[in-house]
Design a protein around this motif. Sequence first.
Motif, PDB file in Angstrom:
ATOM      1  N   VAL A 243       0.842  -1.203   0.000  1.00 18.86           N
ATOM      2  CA  VAL A 243       0.000   0.000   0.000  1.00 18.86           C
ATOM      3  C   VAL A 243       0.874   1.248   0.000  1.00 18.86           C
ATOM      4  O   VAL A 243       0.635   2.203  -0.750  1.00 18.86           O
ATOM      5  CB  VAL A 243      -0.950  -0.005   1.219  1.00 18.86           C
ATOM      6  CG1 VAL A 243      -1.610   1.362   1.380  1.00 18.86           C
ATOM      7  CG2 VAL A 243      -2.019  -1.084   1.065  1.00 18.86           C
ATOM      8  N   GLU A 244       1.903   1.248   0.845  1.00 17.65           N
ATOM      9  CA  GLU A 244       2.809   2.398   0.912  1.00 17.65           C
ATOM     10  C   GLU A 244       3.563   2.580  -0.401  1.00 17.65           C
ATOM     11  O   GLU A 244       3.845   3.713  -0.824  1.00 17.65           O
ATOM     12  CB  GLU A 244       3.803   2.213   2.068  1.00 17.65           C
ATOM     13  CG  GLU A 244       3.171   2.153   3.450  1.00 17.65           C
ATOM     14  CD  GLU A 244       2.645   3.505   3.932  1.00 17.65           C
ATOM     15  OE1 GLU A 244       2.776   4.509   3.201  1.00 17.65           O
ATOM     16  OE2 GLU A 244       2.080   3.546   5.048  1.00 17.65           O
ATOM     17  N   ALA A 245       3.879   1.475  -1.074  1.00 20.64           N
ATOM     18  CA  ALA A 245       4.630   1.554  -2.329  1.00 20.64           C
ATOM     19  C   ALA A 245       3.754   2.000  -3.496  1.00 20.64           C
ATOM     20  O   ALA A 245       4.263   2.510  -4.503  1.00 20.64           O
ATOM     21  CB  ALA A 245       5.265   0.198  -2.640  1.00 20.64           C
ATOM     22  N   GLY A 246       2.448   1.805  -3.374  1.00 18.82           N
ATOM     23  CA  GLY A 246       1.530   2.210  -4.436  1.00 18.82           C
ATOM     24  C   GLY A 246       0.844   1.029  -5.091  1.00 18.82           C
ATOM     25  O   GLY A 246       1.512   0.056  -5.473  1.00 18.82           O
ATOM     26  N   LEU A 247      -0.472   1.105  -5.213  1.00 21.02           N
ATOM     27  CA  LEU A 247      -1.264   0.037  -5.810  1.00 21.02           C
ATOM     28  C   LEU A 247      -1.819   0.466  -7.164  1.00 21.02           C
ATOM     29  O   LEU A 247      -1.843   1.656  -7.495  1.00 21.02           O
ATOM     30  CB  LEU A 247      -2.432  -0.338  -4.881  1.00 21.02           C
ATOM     31  CG  LEU A 247      -2.067  -0.803  -3.469  1.00 21.02           C
ATOM     32  CD1 LEU A 247      -3.343  -1.055  -2.657  1.00 21.02           C
ATOM     33  CD2 LEU A 247      -1.216  -2.069  -3.520  1.00 21.02           C
ATOM     34  N   LEU A 248      -2.298  -0.508  -7.926  1.00 20.80           N
ATOM     35  CA  LEU A 248      -2.863  -0.232  -9.239  1.00 20.80           C
ATOM     36  C   LEU A 248      -4.360   0.062  -9.176  1.00 20.80           C
ATOM     37  O   LEU A 248      -4.944   0.506 -10.165  1.00 20.80           O
ATOM     38  CB  LEU A 248      -2.606  -1.417 -10.183  1.00 20.80           C
ATOM     39  CG  LEU A 248      -1.138  -1.733 -10.440  1.00 20.80           C
ATOM     40  CD1 LEU A 248      -1.004  -2.943 -11.359  1.00 20.80           C
ATOM     41  CD2 LEU A 248      -0.420  -0.526 -11.039  1.00 20.80           C
ATOM     42  N   THR A 249      -4.965  -0.206  -8.056  1.00 21.70           N
ATOM     43  CA  THR A 249      -6.352   0.170  -7.798  1.00 21.70           C
ATOM     44  C   THR A 249      -6.462   0.418  -6.295  1.00 21.70           C
ATOM     45  O   THR A 249      -5.782  -0.266  -5.511  1.00 21.70           O
ATOM     46  CB  THR A 249      -7.337  -0.920  -8.265  1.00 21.70           C
ATOM     47  OG1 THR A 249      -8.658  -0.392  -8.328  1.00 21.70           O
ATOM     48  CG2 THR A 249      -7.314  -2.136  -7.359  1.00 21.70           C
TER      49      THR A 249
END
Length: 316
Positions: A243-249
């Motif tokens: 989540v901290e790294a970034g999700l696609l949705t």
Amino acid sequence: MRVGLIVDSACDLPYEFARKHDIFILPVTAVIDGETYIDEHDPVRTQEFYQSGLLKKGRHAETQAYTTEQIYDLFMKEIVPRFDIAICETVARSRSLIYQNATEAMNRVMASYQEARAVSGREGKFSMRVIDSKQIFAGQGLLAAHTLRLAEQRLSKNALRNEVEAFSDRIYTCVIPRDLHYIRERARRRGDKSVSGMAAFLGKALNITPVIFGQGAGGAPVARTRRFEAAAEQVMDYAAARVEAGLLTPYVSLSCGMSWTEIEDLPGLNRLRNACERNGVELLLSQMGITSSIYVGPGSLCLALAAEPHSFSDHQ
């Protein structure tokens, strides 16, 4: 033009989320010790199953896909009169006959829907597509949530289907089975030899709990712990890091085959909640449905998210 989303009972989503977005649940039949039950994802009925002990080991439990005829009748009665475009996302076709039966039912619907549309007073053509989600449980739920976001973009029906199918390959799933013996026996009855007798023996003798990680319905053990709670904490930490790294949705889907009290006591859950809140991600937390719990065993856990290619250990 009204777009309808259909998922089957193997798809784990919070009840309120599914109701808010008018998601239609395609039921699955559960047979437990010879008694037949219909899993429609009713939260009260699901809670009764957990409290009654019907999902505990020692009982002979199986799931059965609705027949083509049953699905056809549901589509004609519930879907054709309400929607102009319908998308039906099924559990991975490698795990169930639902995709095959739903596809056959869809073909019959497309050849005979006109009268039902006329009777309901709904004008215009009707279009439908059945998609193999390639997912199980929480992974199916994640794909459903993302599909709703795509539908809001008012894509063409072909573009929507292509986006959904492509996105399915970006979903990563973690499964923590509570009892390897349960999974092995279920797999043996299906002819699936993916869980060996030795693995089940070790899990019982040494109290080893594996974390099974991979894309879609496939996966392999990536961690082994002596306690379920330790495995759960590893999965929560993994998800928080992604989540901290970034999700696609902006969703994380988490389903648990246990009581709500046990779910809230899971180690690391609050850290995951906090990470989601900081990053504008919605945690789709649900009690594992009857179909899912029968498949993977009561007391198990399934988490799914969509991200760029990575390994489970990247967060460590």
